[in-house]
Design a protein around this motif. Structure first.
Motif, PDB file in Angstrom:
ATOM      1  N   LEU A   1       0.825  -1.208   0.000  1.00  0.00           N
ATOM      2  CA  LEU A   1       0.000   0.000   0.000  1.00  0.00           C
ATOM      3  C   LEU A   1       0.860   1.259   0.000  1.00  0.00           C
ATOM      4  N   LEU A   2       1.959   1.229   0.764  1.00  0.00           N
ATOM      5  CA  LEU A   2       2.856   2.384   0.804  1.00  0.00           C
ATOM      6  C   LEU A   2       3.515   2.602  -0.556  1.00  0.00           C
ATOM      7  N   ALA A   3       3.848   1.497  -1.236  1.00  0.00           N
ATOM      8  CA  ALA A   3       4.482   1.603  -2.550  1.00  0.00           C
ATOM      9  C   ALA A   3       3.540   2.216  -3.577  1.00  0.00           C
ATOM     10  N   LYS A   4       2.238   2.072  -3.365  1.00  0.00           N
ATOM     11  CA  LYS A   4       1.240   2.635  -4.281  1.00  0.00           C
ATOM     12  C   LYS A   4       0.747   4.000  -3.804  1.00  0.00           C
ATOM     13  N   SER A   5       1.331   4.502  -2.726  1.00  0.00           N
ATOM     14  CA  SER A   5       0.897   5.771  -2.150  1.00  0.00           C
ATOM     15  C   SER A   5       1.175   6.932  -3.105  1.00  0.00           C
ATOM     16  N   SER A   6       0.316   7.954  -3.028  1.00  0.00           N
ATOM     17  CA  SER A   6       0.527   9.159  -3.834  1.00  0.00           C
ATOM     18  C   SER A   6       1.662  10.001  -3.263  1.00  0.00           C
ATOM     19  N   ASN A   7       2.036   9.708  -2.013  1.00  0.00           N
ATOM     20  CA  ASN A   7       3.170  10.391  -1.394  1.00  0.00           C
ATOM     21  C   ASN A   7       4.460   9.780  -1.953  1.00  0.00           C
ATOM     22  N   LYS A   8       5.189  10.558  -2.742  1.00  0.00           N
ATOM     23  CA  LYS A   8       6.361  10.028  -3.437  1.00  0.00           C
ATOM     24  C   LYS A   8       7.449   9.567  -2.466  1.00  0.00           C
ATOM     25  N   ALA A   9       7.582  10.252  -1.346  1.00  0.00           N
ATOM     26  CA  ALA A   9       8.618   9.878  -0.372  1.00  0.00           C
ATOM     27  C   ALA A   9       8.321   8.505   0.226  1.00  0.00           C
ATOM     28  N   LEU A  10       7.051   8.279   0.609  1.00  0.00           N
ATOM     29  CA  LEU A  10       6.665   6.980   1.167  1.00  0.00           C
ATOM     30  C   LEU A  10       6.808   5.874   0.125  1.00  0.00           C
ATOM     31  N   ALA A  11       6.379   6.176  -1.102  1.00  0.00           N
ATOM     32  CA  ALA A  11       6.481   5.177  -2.173  1.00  0.00           C
ATOM     33  C   ALA A  11       7.947   4.826  -2.441  1.00  0.00           C
TER      34      ALA A  11
END
Length: 219
Positions: free
Chosen positions: A40-50
């Motif tokens: 889910l984090l890898a698909k996040s819109s937050n680029k840093a988290l992804a």
């Protein structure tokens, strides 16, 4: 080679197998949800988290599990300032290493499951008025797990065999007792018995996942 000898070496190996099973259960129960969270984090819109999620998966899948176990067991305590706070029991350290490593593999499995779902599923859910949570929980996740189950089963069987790496960090498990018997008695019989025990464990796991496939009609 008599039956009494076989029984005498099998008993301690079965005790070691308990440690193997305990590690497997801890690793599988913690790494699967952690792996899904990483997906889910890898698909996040937050680029840093992804980026962090992708980097984590790359590092954990790109380095040997044995190296990771050795680093957690023997490397972390050597870190300046914080090293004293990172000293762990060998078994606990091994559990941490297995969970972190297998979470990365499960994350990739779940990512593949998500990619297999047609985008029309999301659009149809939106038209029907489903929220993002309802769409994920009721529509996407069941389909994702259906696709991912065979790969999860395969990775779980690999996990059973990888538990033998406990031997490298001095945790007394199945292989440890087998090796001890071989060195003491100068016979390879303990290795055959250890192999049979591993085969039985993987057989039970295979039957369990086959049951799951039939139970939820994945075939």
């Amino acid at each position: 080679m008599n039956v009494d000898y076989i029984l005498s070496i099998t008993k301690p190996m079965l005790e070691g197998a308990q440690m193997t099973v305990l590690l497997f259960l801890i690793a599988i129960l913690l790494s699967i949800p952690l792996g899904f969270l990483i997906t889910l984090l890898a698909k996040s819109s937050n680029k840093a988290l992804a980026w962090l999620a992708h980097t984590y998966v790359y590092v954990m899948r790109g380095t040997p599990l044995l190296l990771q176990l050795l680093f957690i067991c023997f490397g972390l305590p050597l870190l300046p300032v914080v090293g004293d706070y990172l000293v762990m029991d060998r078994f606990v350290a091994a559990c941490v290493g297995f969970v972190l490593n297998y979470a990365a593999y499960f994350a990739e499995i779940f990512r593949g499951g998500l990619l297999s779902i047609d985008k029309g599923q999301y659009e149809a859910a939106q038209v029907l008025g489903f929220s993002k949570w309802q769409t994920t929980n009721k529509i996407i996740m069941p389909q994702m797990f259906r696709v991912a189950l065979p790969a999860v089963a395969n990775e779980s069987i690999t996990l059973v065999k990888d538990t033998a790496l406990l031997y490298a960090v001095a945790v007394p498990e199945l292989l440890h007792f087998a090796q001890t018997a071989v060195n003491r008695d100068f016979t390879i019989v303990p290795f055959f018995i250890a192999g049979i025990i591993y085969l039985l464990m993987t057989l039970l796991l295979t039957l369990f996942f086959k049951w799951l496939e039939k139970r939820f009609k994945f075939e």
